[in-house]
Design a protein around this motif. Sequence first.
Motif, PDB file in Angstrom:
ATOM      1  N   UNK A 147      41.048  40.212  52.445  1.00 55.27           N
ATOM      2  CA  UNK A 147      39.915  40.875  52.576  1.00 55.27           C
ATOM      3  C   UNK A 147      39.814  42.002  51.453  1.00 55.27           C
ATOM      4  N   UNK A 148      40.990  42.906  51.301  1.00 55.72           N
ATOM      5  CA  UNK A 148      41.035  43.947  50.240  1.00 55.72           C
ATOM      6  C   UNK A 148      40.840  43.573  49.331  1.00 55.72           C
ATOM      7  N   UNK A 149      41.319  42.303  48.679  1.00 58.29           N
ATOM      8  CA  UNK A 149      41.020  41.876  47.233  1.00 58.29           C
ATOM      9  C   UNK A 149      39.637  41.433  47.356  1.00 58.29           C
TER      10      UNK A 149
ATOM     11  N   UNK B  43      46.064  47.409  33.495  1.00 61.96           N
ATOM     12  CA  UNK B  43      46.643  47.898  34.872  1.00 61.96           C
ATOM     13  C   UNK B  43      45.902  47.311  36.090  1.00 61.96           C
ATOM     14  N   UNK B  44      44.513  47.298  35.869  1.00 59.09           N
ATOM     15  CA  UNK B  44      43.830  46.720  36.938  1.00 59.09           C
ATOM     16  C   UNK B  44      44.177  45.108  37.403  1.00 59.09           C
ATOM     17  N   UNK B  45      44.435  44.463  36.410  1.00 52.63           N
ATOM     18  CA  UNK B  45      44.876  42.957  36.577  1.00 52.63           C
ATOM     19  C   UNK B  45      46.131  42.884  37.183  1.00 52.63           C
TER      20      UNK B  45
ATOM     21  N   UNK C  21      36.401  49.993  31.673  1.00 58.66           N
ATOM     22  CA  UNK C  21      37.479  50.417  32.470  1.00 58.66           C
ATOM     23  C   UNK C  21      38.775  51.019  31.631  1.00 58.66           C
ATOM     24  N   UNK C  22      39.329  52.273  32.520  1.00 55.24           N
ATOM     25  CA  UNK C  22      40.513  52.927  31.586  1.00 55.24           C
ATOM     26  C   UNK C  22      41.485  51.956  31.028  1.00 55.24           C
ATOM     27  N   UNK C  23      41.845  50.968  32.047  1.00 52.90           N
ATOM     28  CA  UNK C  23      43.155  50.301  31.369  1.00 52.90           C
ATOM     29  C   UNK C  23      42.684  48.810  32.291  1.00 52.90           C
ATOM     30  N   UNK C  24      41.997  47.882  31.774  1.00 54.76           N
ATOM     31  CA  UNK C  24      41.838  46.619  32.330  1.00 54.76           C
ATOM     32  C   UNK C  24      43.021  45.964  32.646  1.00 54.76           C
TER      33      UNK C  24
ATOM     34  N   UNK D 233      47.538  45.096  39.113  1.00 58.28           N
ATOM     35  CA  UNK D 233      47.479  45.720  40.412  1.00 58.28           C
ATOM     36  C   UNK D 233      46.827  44.488  41.323  1.00 58.28           C
ATOM     37  N   UNK D 234      45.989  43.927  40.771  1.00 63.00           N
ATOM     38  CA  UNK D 234      45.545  42.684  41.611  1.00 63.00           C
ATOM     39  C   UNK D 234      46.378  41.641  42.006  1.00 63.00           C
ATOM     40  N   UNK D 235      47.212  41.245  40.867  1.00 65.10           N
ATOM     41  CA  UNK D 235      48.259  40.330  41.047  1.00 65.10           C
ATOM     42  C   UNK D 235      49.462  40.671  42.077  1.00 65.10           C
ATOM     43  N   UNK D 236      49.706  42.261  42.170  1.00 65.25           N
ATOM     44  CA  UNK D 236      50.618  42.721  42.938  1.00 65.25           C
ATOM     45  C   UNK D 236      50.218  42.534  44.316  1.00 65.25           C
ATOM     46  N   UNK D 237      48.977  42.514  44.594  1.00 59.57           N
ATOM     47  CA  UNK D 237      48.575  42.482  46.185  1.00 59.57           C
ATOM     48  C   UNK D 237      48.961  41.112  46.711  1.00 59.57           C
ATOM     49  N   UNK D 238      49.226  39.968  45.910  1.00 62.23           N
ATOM     50  CA  UNK D 238      49.535  38.854  46.208  1.00 62.23           C
ATOM     51  C   UNK D 238      50.917  38.440  46.240  1.00 62.23           C
TER      52      UNK D 238
END
Length: 66
Positions: free
Chosen positions: A50-52, A25-27, A20-23, A29-34
């Motif tokens: 459901x989106x997560x 950043x992905x982490x 992945x380009x930037x793990x 973004x996942x935390x930002x959802x909650x």
Amino acid sequence: MTEPTRPVPGPPRPGPGPVPADPAAAAAAAGAAFADLDRRPVTEHVAVFEAEHARLQHELGTIDRL
């Protein structure tokens, strides 16, 4: 008495795939959802989870390419 059978080796695993380009950043973004879930109406919580869940299914679906 019979001797235990040994497992038969499976096909070789594929080599490493694209990373992945930037793990990080992905982490993030996942935390930002909650992040603001406690301030959202309960009726919106299901959609957030459901989106997560869909995002995680997609990410895990690519694990064989690693």
